[in-house]
Design an enzyme around this catalytic site. Structure first.
Site, PDB file in Angstrom:
ATOM      1  N   GLU A 101       0.821  -1.211   0.000  1.00 24.96           N
ATOM      2  CA  GLU A 101       0.000   0.000   0.000  1.00 24.96           C
ATOM      3  C   GLU A 101       0.857   1.265   0.000  1.00 24.96           C
ATOM      4  O   GLU A 101       0.544   2.231  -0.686  1.00 24.96           O
ATOM      5  CB  GLU A 101      -0.944   0.013   1.201  1.00 24.96           C
ATOM      6  CG  GLU A 101      -2.070  -1.017   1.117  1.00 24.96           C
ATOM      7  CD  GLU A 101      -2.985  -0.787  -0.084  1.00 24.96           C
ATOM      8  OE1 GLU A 101      -3.026   0.332  -0.620  1.00 24.96           O
ATOM      9  OE2 GLU A 101      -3.648  -1.753  -0.500  1.00 24.96           O
ATOM     10  N   TYR A 111      -6.822   7.282   2.740  1.00 23.74           N
ATOM     11  CA  TYR A 111      -6.937   6.126   1.853  1.00 23.74           C
ATOM     12  C   TYR A 111      -6.270   4.887   2.448  1.00 23.74           C
ATOM     13  O   TYR A 111      -6.880   3.813   2.539  1.00 23.74           O
ATOM     14  CB  TYR A 111      -6.322   6.401   0.470  1.00 23.74           C
ATOM     15  CG  TYR A 111      -6.076   5.109  -0.253  1.00 23.74           C
ATOM     16  CD1 TYR A 111      -7.139   4.408  -0.813  1.00 23.74           C
ATOM     17  CD2 TYR A 111      -4.818   4.515  -0.274  1.00 23.74           C
ATOM     18  CE1 TYR A 111      -6.946   3.170  -1.410  1.00 23.74           C
ATOM     19  CE2 TYR A 111      -4.607   3.290  -0.863  1.00 23.74           C
ATOM     20  CZ  TYR A 111      -5.675   2.623  -1.431  1.00 23.74           C
ATOM     21  OH  TYR A 111      -5.493   1.401  -1.993  1.00 23.74           O
ATOM     22  N   ASP A 134      -9.566   6.003  -3.589  1.00 20.97           N
ATOM     23  CA  ASP A 134      -8.326   6.492  -4.172  1.00 20.97           C
ATOM     24  C   ASP A 134      -8.686   7.241  -5.453  1.00 20.97           C
ATOM     25  O   ASP A 134      -9.857   7.477  -5.728  1.00 20.97           O
ATOM     26  CB  ASP A 134      -7.368   5.328  -4.444  1.00 20.97           C
ATOM     27  CG  ASP A 134      -7.877   4.459  -5.573  1.00 20.97           C
ATOM     28  OD1 ASP A 134      -9.087   4.511  -5.867  1.00 20.97           O
ATOM     29  OD2 ASP A 134      -7.077   3.729  -6.186  1.00 20.97           O
TER      30      ASP A 134
END
Length: 322
Positions: free
Chosen positions: A55, A138, A156
């Site tokens: 991520e 996010y 996102d």
DNA sequence: AAGGCGTGGAA
DNA sequence: TTTCCAAGCCT
């Protein structure tokens, strides 16, 4: 945490149009995802650390680059512990080619925090996650959903674009950017199928990346184009002009920052390299009138934890941090 | 709240 | 060759 105002959330989740669209869209997109979704390494990972690394790497960074670096980084730093205890210089070197080097520093700081304050366990709640360095709205939601399997929506740039096209009326831009963002999150929450949150979020992102792209979206291949007011009506992506960035010789400062770190990655040994050597390596036609400017950049990099300044006998030596 | 922060391939 | 852009975050 991004929390929609209850009134907005409620009105959205009760809106007939939203409910109807949800019933129509969810099964179709999930079916499309099963057939066309990408097989990405982090989608089969169970280890919170390994999902976290993916991520962080994916923030503003293209898939192909992450696919290349992800396995190498994990091999070098397999756990929170190994990352937290590694020399900073090694982490920065492993980040080579990824861009946004601050992420490497924050990721290591995060590993240290998790190790020492959370007993090596990644926090579960959005609130706790977002306190960690490098984790914003996010990523906090993504970790809650993709690691802990808690049914949270994620927004996102892909999800944002898809939802804006699907709900142009509900998401029509207002005066306040923060208000626009709140509405998108509220809508994402209203649409979320709680039993299939993981696949739904991944499906939305895949749709945005593969079909509902910023430029030249493939509406003819879209599984939910029938429900989309914008289908076949998108002529071109926005051509908003960006303000010119500060720099030297029409080159933004951050490019010079990147060059400095890249130079130190390869040329640093033992004592480090002198200020003047870095100066010549980083900027063509470097002169003393650039000195104040370059010192400013280096100070900034030091503040960011990306390099160390040592002074010996009146000379300045630069290295990557221990 | 707007601007700073990399990188390298594609258009 | 130049321009644009890609799973955001921080101040």
């Amino acid at each position: 945490m991004i929390s929609a105002k209850p009134s907005i959330t409620k009105s959205l989740s009760h809106s007939p149009r939203i409910l109807q669209l949800k019933k129509h869209i969810v099964p179709r997109l999930l079916r499309w995802y099963r057939r066309n979704g990408r097989e990405l390494p982090w989608r089969k990972e169970r280890d919170p650390y390994r999902v976290l690394v993916s991520e962080i790497m994916l923030q503003q960074t293209q898939m192909s680059r992450v696919l290349q670096k992800y396995p190498l980084f994990l091999k070098r730093f397999p756990s929170f512990q190994t990352l937290a205890r590694a020399p900073r210089s090694q982490v920065i070197r492993a980040w080579q080619g990824m861009g946004y080097n601050n992420r490497a520093v924050r990721l290591q700081q995060l590993a240290s925090t998790v190790l020492h304050q959370y007993r090596g366990r990644l926090p579960t709640s959005i609130l706790e996650l977002q306190k960690l360095p490098g984790i914003g709205p996010y990523t906090a939601h993504a970790l809650a959903c993709f690691v802990h399997k808690v049914p949270h929506p994620v927004v996102d740039t892909n999800v944002s674009r898809v939802l804006k096209r699907l709900f142009p009326r509900e998401l029509k831009p207002t005066q306040r950017v923060s208000e626009d963002i709140n509405r998108i999150w509220a809508l994402a929450h209203a649409l979320l199928p709680h039993r299939h949150a993981y696949d739904w979020n991944q499906a939305l992102m895949d749709l945005g990346a593969l079909v509902c792209t910023a430029a030249n979206p493939q509406c003819s291949k879209c599984p939910i184009s029938q429900a989309c007011p914008s289908a076949h009506k998108i002529t071109r992506g926005r051509v908003r002009r960006k303000k010119q960035e500060r720099g030297r010789d029409a080159i933004p400062n951050r490019i010079y920052r990147g060059r400095i770190i890249e130079f130190l990655r390869h040329r640093t040994n033992g004592r480090g390299v002198t200020f003047s050597l870095v100066a010549c390596a980083v900027k063509a036609n470097y002169t003393t009138k650039d000195e104040r400017w370059l010192r400013g950049l280096i100070r900034g990099l030091e503040r960011d934890g990306l390099l160390t300044i040592r002074k010996k006998k009146g000379n300045v030596f630069l290295t990557l941090p221990d």
